[in-house]
Design a protein around this motif. Structure first.
Motif, PDB file in Angstrom:
ATOM      1  N   GLN A  91      -5.526   3.632   4.325  1.00 40.78           N
ATOM      2  CA  GLN A  91      -4.512   4.507   3.946  1.00 40.78           C
ATOM      3  C   GLN A  91      -4.639   5.035   2.493  1.00 40.78           C
ATOM      4  O   GLN A  91      -4.307   5.981   2.097  1.00 40.78           O
ATOM      5  N   LYS A 130      -8.284  -2.144  -0.529  1.00 37.57           N
ATOM      6  CA  LYS A 130      -8.769  -2.721   0.823  1.00 37.57           C
ATOM      7  C   LYS A 130      -7.921  -1.990   2.081  1.00 37.57           C
ATOM      8  O   LYS A 130      -8.423  -2.306   3.245  1.00 37.57           O
ATOM      9  N   SER A 131      -6.873  -0.984   1.306  1.00 38.52           N
ATOM     10  CA  SER A 131      -6.080  -0.375   2.576  1.00 38.52           C
ATOM     11  C   SER A 131      -7.003   0.880   2.761  1.00 38.52           C
ATOM     12  O   SER A 131      -6.872   1.723   1.871  1.00 38.52           O
ATOM     13  N   PRO A 183       0.644  -1.275  -0.054  1.00 30.56           N
ATOM     14  CA  PRO A 183      -0.174  -0.069   0.002  1.00 30.56           C
ATOM     15  C   PRO A 183       0.823   1.290   0.115  1.00 30.56           C
ATOM     16  O   PRO A 183       0.320   2.281  -0.510  1.00 30.56           O
TER      17      PRO A 183
END
Length: 589
Positions: free
Chosen positions: A120, A117-118, A88
């Motif tokens: 951040q 999915k992250s 990521p």
């Protein structure tokens, strides 16, 4: 230069291809710059070397991707390499690379990560939407917003930054997407954070909810203060009439945010505000309302808060407003009243640091009149000396010999802290030094003492009244951190002239009882029926007010006068050396 004798300077030539690859990873900025320029100048020919660097991972990979971005024919390829990376951190870098290139294709790139999915990565994507402002960008932002999880303040802030320039467009897209589900806990947080006009009535409905937690109320009103809406003042006015479990708090918060022109535009509005003001007296919101609405008829209430309020900061605010509203006469009348001296000193304490010309004039006039008691006059001198304007007036009084001899020491010690070099330098000259054996603080400060022996001196002279590092009796001020609080000069001045500057709360009083007994100490607490005092030795005594025939403020400090004169100079110097060591360790920020 390295401190290691075995260090050897790496032999890297950034002008060669192999040297540039090595130099790109160097911590030497000059070598890094030359290596970057070399690889950058190679254009597409640099690709094999950039592939080699990417395979190393870490900082080598990050720098290779940034270099690849600057190859015009390959920049899209390198952005997509970063956006599709498993790590990521590199997907986030890919977003920054895309922003660097320009916003023309930014929506296309961000669409690849809108469901990443992250969190951040999604945060980075939300921030990247800040300057776009298209319908497509609004849809992307809305999709990122529906993935917000309750309590993720960093994600919420990223959404706020991303919607900053186009709040109406972005918020509307989210509202259309979630419908009535906006009342989820995550949805409430988005309504709270985004400054769209459409969010205002929604936020008002959250405040109106009969089950809203008290802890949320202040947060909702803070958010409302930052939002704009054509009917905002009407919403706030309506809140004054709500039947709500948190009615008093809502009224306080609402009235503090009202626009003055709106309130004064209608007699009905003025009437409603006047009805609510007494109910919120003494609150921060009450202070804010008086300021915002420029109310000039609240002097009696302001004085009540100044004299009787439990919150020192609000008391100071009330004092400032009172003085600005020509209310100094209320303070003056109180100082000349039959109220307890301790109550008057508490009012003067709240005038500390207020440089309002009316406060300076009030203090100056009362000091000069000599109509008030010694303890009260001394406190006024200290209060006057706590502002720049007050120090100038106090210095002028010294120069014109308009201060009684009893008060000159207090004035001089206060002026010795002045930022004004002339005042600070000349103030000590007004102290009488004709007495035999008079101690010269300026000379004492130059002497170096023995702290170990000073601890023994402390045990002999000071521990019967003061606590320090867990030792002693708790009567006078705690000394465990005195080395952090007072300079060497002021340690001496406090010992030599204990009555010149008495700590607030440690002013001494004598109480004569109906049965002819007398008690001496300082006041710990006061109620409508009794006073609790602390006496020498740390003993506490509660006195019934009905049993007190006379209360008198002491002219002198409860600390022993002349203590410095009965001990050898060497002991005094050693004592101060020990006091300088008394410091409580501060946590690193």
């Amino acid at each position: 230069m390295s401190t290691d004798s075995d260090y050897k300077l790496a032999n890297i030539d950034p002008k060669t291809e192999e040297g540039a690859v090595k130099g790109l990873l160097s911590g030497n900025m000059d070598l890094f710059y030359q290596s970057w320029q070399k690889l950058h100048s190679m254009g597409e020919a640099a690709q094999p070397f950039l592939t080699e660097l990417r395979e190393k991972g870490g900082i080598a990979k990050a720098r290779a991707l940034w270099l690849g971005l600057h190859i015009p024919t390959k920049s899209n390829d390198f952005i997509e390499l970063a956006l599709m990376d498993e790590d990521p951190k590199f997907r986030m870098q890919g977003i920054r690379m895309a922003r660097f290139k320009g916003k023309e294709s930014l929506e296309k790139y961000l669409s690849l990560l809108e469901n990443d999915k992250s969190p951040q990565v999604r945060r980075e994507a939300a921030i990247a939407l800040r300057f776009i402002g298209t319908e497509a960008a609004a849809e992307l932002w809305a999709n990122l917003a529906v993935q917000h999880n309750t309590g993720d303040r960093w994600y919420l802030e990223a959404l706020g930054i991303g919607a900053d320039k186009f709040p109406e467009l972005y918020f509307k897209a989210w509202r259309n997407k979630v419908g009535e589900n906006w009342k989820s806990e995550a949805g409430k947080e988005i309504v709270w954070r985004i400054r769209a006009k459409e969010s205002v009535p929604m936020l008002v409905s959250l405040i109106k909810d009969q089950t809203v937690p008290p802890t949320k109320l202040a947060s909702y009103f803070r958010a409302l203060d930052f939002k704009d809406h054509p009917n905002k003042d009407n919403y706030l006015m309506e809140m004054l009439g709500w039947n709500h479990p948190l009615k008093s708090q809502i009224q306080a918060y609402a009235i503090a945010q009202m626009d003055a022109k709106f309130v004064y535009s209608s007699p009905k509005h003025i009437k409603m505000v006047k009805e609510v003001l007494p109910k919120i007296e003494g609150t921060p919101e009450w202070i804010m309302a008086i300021k915002n609405l420029e109310l000039k008829n609240q002097n009696e209430a302001l004085f009540r808060v100044l004299a009787n309020g439990s919150n020192t900061d609000i008391g100071k605010e009330a004092a400032n407003l009172l003085l600005n509203n020509n209310g100094a006469t209320l303070i003056d009348t109180f100082l000349h009243s039959q109220e307890p001296e301790s109550s008057k000193i508490a009012v003067l304490e709240r005038l500390n640091g207020i440089s309002n010309p009316a406060a300076v004039a009030l203090l100056k006039e009362n000091i000069g009149s000599q109509d008030l008691g010694h303890a009260l006059t001394r406190k006024m001198i200290e209060t006057l000396g706590n502002t720049g304007a007050g120090q100038e007036e106090l210095y002028q009084m010294l120069k014109e010999d308009r201060l009684a001899e009893d008060y000159k020491t207090t004035a001089v010690l206060k002026l010795m802290t002045s930022w004004n070099n002339e005042i600070r330098t000349n103030a000590p000259k007004f102290l009488s030094s004709q007495e035999d054996g008079a101690l010269d603080i300026s000379k004492l400060v130059e002497l170096k003492g023995n702290a170990s022996h000073g601890k023994e001196v402390y045990s002999t002279y000071c521990s019967s009244c003061h606590m320090a590092a867990g030792n002693g009796i708790e009567f006078g001020p705690e000394l465990s951190d005195i080395g952090n609080k007072l300079s060497k000069q002021f340690l001496y001045s406090n010992i030599i002239y204990p009555s010149a500057g008495i700590n607030f709360g440690f002013e001494g009083y004598s109480f004569r009882m109906n049965d002819s007994k007398t008690y001496t100490g300082y006041i710990l607490s006061r109620t409508e029926d009794e006073i609790t005092i602390k006496m020498m030795g740390g003993t506490q005594k509660t006195l019934e007010l009905k049993d007190i025939s006379e209360q008198e403020a002491l002219v002198q400090s409860l600390m022993t006068e002349g203590l410095a004169n009965i001990m050898p100079e060497e002991d005094l110097v050693d004592l101060v050396a020990y006091l300088e060591t008394l410091k409580v360790a501060r946590e690193e920020q």
